[in-house]
Design a protein around this motif. Structure first.
Motif, PDB file in Angstrom:
ATOM      1  N   VAL A 110      -5.399  15.595 -24.729  1.00  0.00           N
ATOM      2  CA  VAL A 110      -6.674  14.894 -24.535  1.00  0.00           C
ATOM      3  C   VAL A 110      -7.838  15.821 -24.188  1.00  0.00           C
ATOM      4  N   LYS A 111      -7.549  17.035 -23.815  1.00  0.00           N
ATOM      5  CA  LYS A 111      -8.608  17.962 -23.409  1.00  0.00           C
ATOM      6  C   LYS A 111      -9.699  18.137 -24.469  1.00  0.00           C
ATOM      7  N   PRO A 112      -9.368  18.306 -25.755  1.00  0.00           N
ATOM      8  CA  PRO A 112     -10.415  18.479 -26.765  1.00  0.00           C
ATOM      9  C   PRO A 112     -11.363  17.278 -26.896  1.00  0.00           C
ATOM     10  N   PHE A 113     -10.932  16.117 -26.418  1.00  0.00           N
ATOM     11  CA  PHE A 113     -11.744  14.906 -26.530  1.00  0.00           C
ATOM     12  C   PHE A 113     -12.582  14.646 -25.280  1.00  0.00           C
ATOM     13  N   GLY A 114     -12.494  15.541 -24.318  1.00  0.00           N
ATOM     14  CA  GLY A 114     -13.276  15.397 -23.096  1.00  0.00           C
ATOM     15  C   GLY A 114     -12.725  14.355 -22.144  1.00  0.00           C
ATOM     16  N   ILE A 115     -11.483  13.969 -22.345  1.00  0.00           N
ATOM     17  CA  ILE A 115     -10.858  12.993 -21.450  1.00  0.00           C
ATOM     18  C   ILE A 115     -10.330  13.722 -20.235  1.00  0.00           C
ATOM     19  N   GLU A 116     -10.608  13.136 -19.088  1.00  0.00           N
ATOM     20  CA  GLU A 116     -10.210  13.717 -17.814  1.00  0.00           C
ATOM     21  C   GLU A 116      -8.706  13.884 -17.764  1.00  0.00           C
ATOM     22  N   GLY A 117      -8.272  15.086 -17.475  1.00  0.00           N
ATOM     23  CA  GLY A 117      -6.842  15.353 -17.340  1.00  0.00           C
ATOM     24  C   GLY A 117      -6.440  15.159 -15.907  1.00  0.00           C
ATOM     25  N   GLY A 118      -5.633  16.036 -15.455  1.00  0.00           N
ATOM     26  CA  GLY A 118      -5.196  15.955 -14.069  1.00  0.00           C
ATOM     27  C   GLY A 118      -3.758  15.500 -13.998  1.00  0.00           C
ATOM     28  N   ASP A 119      -3.266  15.476 -12.807  1.00  0.00           N
ATOM     29  CA  ASP A 119      -1.884  15.091 -12.592  1.00  0.00           C
ATOM     30  C   ASP A 119      -1.836  13.684 -12.044  1.00  0.00           C
ATOM     31  N   ILE A 120      -0.767  13.398 -11.418  1.00  0.00           N
ATOM     32  CA  ILE A 120      -0.551  12.083 -10.839  1.00  0.00           C
ATOM     33  C   ILE A 120      -1.614  11.835  -9.766  1.00  0.00           C
ATOM     34  N   LEU A 121      -2.110  10.622  -9.707  1.00  0.00           N
ATOM     35  CA  LEU A 121      -3.121  10.260  -8.711  1.00  0.00           C
ATOM     36  C   LEU A 121      -2.470  10.244  -7.337  1.00  0.00           C
ATOM     37  N   THR A 122      -3.026  11.011  -6.426  1.00  0.00           N
ATOM     38  CA  THR A 122      -2.393  11.144  -5.118  1.00  0.00           C
ATOM     39  C   THR A 122      -3.262  10.645  -3.973  1.00  0.00           C
ATOM     40  N   SER A 123      -4.483  10.302  -4.236  1.00  0.00           N
ATOM     41  CA  SER A 123      -5.390   9.981  -3.150  1.00  0.00           C
ATOM     42  C   SER A 123      -5.337   8.513  -2.749  1.00  0.00           C
ATOM     43  N   GLU A 124      -5.291   8.306  -1.469  1.00  0.00           N
ATOM     44  CA  GLU A 124      -5.358   6.956  -0.922  1.00  0.00           C
ATOM     45  C   GLU A 124      -6.741   6.344  -1.159  1.00  0.00           C
ATOM     46  N   ASP A 125      -7.719   7.185  -1.471  1.00  0.00           N
ATOM     47  CA  ASP A 125      -9.083   6.709  -1.696  1.00  0.00           C
ATOM     48  C   ASP A 125      -9.182   5.740  -2.876  1.00  0.00           C
ATOM     49  N   TYR A 126      -8.224   5.781  -3.765  1.00  0.00           N
ATOM     50  CA  TYR A 126      -8.251   4.897  -4.930  1.00  0.00           C
ATOM     51  C   TYR A 126      -7.826   3.468  -4.596  1.00  0.00           C
ATOM     52  N   ILE A 127      -7.240   3.247  -3.437  1.00  0.00           N
ATOM     53  CA  ILE A 127      -6.808   1.905  -3.047  1.00  0.00           C
ATOM     54  C   ILE A 127      -8.032   1.135  -2.565  1.00  0.00           C
ATOM     55  N   ILE A 128      -8.334   0.045  -3.278  1.00  0.00           N
ATOM     56  CA  ILE A 128      -9.550  -0.711  -2.981  1.00  0.00           C
ATOM     57  C   ILE A 128      -9.299  -2.009  -2.229  1.00  0.00           C
ATOM     58  N   GLU A 129      -8.080  -2.513  -2.292  1.00  0.00           N
ATOM     59  CA  GLU A 129      -7.730  -3.718  -1.536  1.00  0.00           C
ATOM     60  C   GLU A 129      -6.328  -3.557  -0.998  1.00  0.00           C
ATOM     61  N   LYS A 133       0.833  -1.209   0.000  1.00  0.00           N
ATOM     62  CA  LYS A 133       0.000   0.000   0.000  1.00  0.00           C
ATOM     63  C   LYS A 133       0.866   1.257   0.000  1.00  0.00           C
ATOM     64  N   GLU A 134       1.919   1.255   0.795  1.00  0.00           N
ATOM     65  CA  GLU A 134       2.804   2.415   0.850  1.00  0.00           C
ATOM     66  C   GLU A 134       3.574   2.567  -0.456  1.00  0.00           C
ATOM     67  N   LEU A 135       3.941   1.457  -1.059  1.00  0.00           N
ATOM     68  CA  LEU A 135       4.669   1.494  -2.325  1.00  0.00           C
ATOM     69  C   LEU A 135       3.786   2.034  -3.446  1.00  0.00           C
ATOM     70  N   ILE A 136       2.546   1.599  -3.495  1.00  0.00           N
ATOM     71  CA  ILE A 136       1.639   2.089  -4.550  1.00  0.00           C
ATOM     72  C   ILE A 136       1.413   3.597  -4.389  1.00  0.00           C
ATOM     73  N   LYS A 137       1.315   4.080  -3.162  1.00  0.00           N
ATOM     74  CA  LYS A 137       1.155   5.520  -2.944  1.00  0.00           C
ATOM     75  C   LYS A 137       2.412   6.272  -3.387  1.00  0.00           C
ATOM     76  N   LYS A 138       3.581   5.730  -3.078  1.00  0.00           N
ATOM     77  CA  LYS A 138       4.833   6.372  -3.496  1.00  0.00           C
ATOM     78  C   LYS A 138       4.937   6.423  -5.013  1.00  0.00           C
ATOM     79  N   ILE A 139       4.551   5.344  -5.663  1.00  0.00           N
ATOM     80  CA  ILE A 139       4.629   5.294  -7.125  1.00  0.00           C
ATOM     81  C   ILE A 139       3.756   6.377  -7.740  1.00  0.00           C
ATOM     82  N   PHE A 140       2.532   6.513  -7.269  1.00  0.00           N
ATOM     83  CA  PHE A 140       1.618   7.488  -7.853  1.00  0.00           C
ATOM     84  C   PHE A 140       1.856   8.916  -7.368  1.00  0.00           C
ATOM     85  N   ASN A 141       2.705   9.071  -6.370  1.00  0.00           N
ATOM     86  CA  ASN A 141       3.084  10.408  -5.921  1.00  0.00           C
ATOM     87  C   ASN A 141       4.454  10.816  -6.450  1.00  0.00           C
TER      88      ASN A 141
END
Length: 140
Positions: free
Chosen positions: A56-75, A31-39
């Motif tokens: 990707v912006k003209p195609f309506g694809i979600e932009g954004g930066d690196i995923l930083t939230s622990e909320d994305y960890i499901i298991e 879990k800590e490694l996955i957070k480090k990778i995405f941060n």
């Protein structure tokens, strides 16, 4: 060895990279490694994300930066952690699993929601294959 990520297969795309860690498995917490990778955002990776967001912006694809939230960890277990991100064009999972004394298995599973997801990932895939092993090696 069966992994938790296997339950999300079959999928439209999946790959696995096995990376040798510089420390023993007992010192690795998935879990800590996955957070480090995405941060982890060295300048070269931040630049690639900025270029991607512009393209990707003209195609309506979600932009954004690196995923930083622990909320994305499901298991999360002692030996494996899984992150899930669902956009309107695709769903992806990333698993970090300890598979040996100092071996880490990084698996990505992608399910397309529509044709745009398929086209998007077609262009992203070569970068994905370059970025994932490089970033993980830099961290572990």
């Amino acid at each position: 060895m069966e992994k938790l990520i296997d339950k999300f297969l079959p999928a439209d795309y999946h790959d696995t990279f096995v990376i040798k860690a510089s420390k023993p498995a007992e010192q690795i917490v998935p879990k800590e490694l996955i957070k480090k990778i995405f941060n982890h955002s060295p300048a070269w990776l931040s630049f690639l994300y900025k270029v991607r967001n512009i393209l990707v912006k003209p195609f309506g694809i979600e932009g954004g930066d690196i995923l930083t939230s622990e909320d994305y960890i499901i298991e999360d277990t002692e030996n494996e952690a899984i992150m899930r991100k669902d956009d309107k064009h695709l769903l992806f999972y990333v698993s970090i699993a300890k598979i040996g004394n100092n071996l880490i298995d990084v698996t990505t599973v992608v399910q397309y929601h529509n044709a745009l997801g398929k086209v998007y990932f077609f262009f992203i895939k070569p970068f994905h294959k370059m970025i994932v092993p490089r970033v993980v090696k830099e961290i572990i």
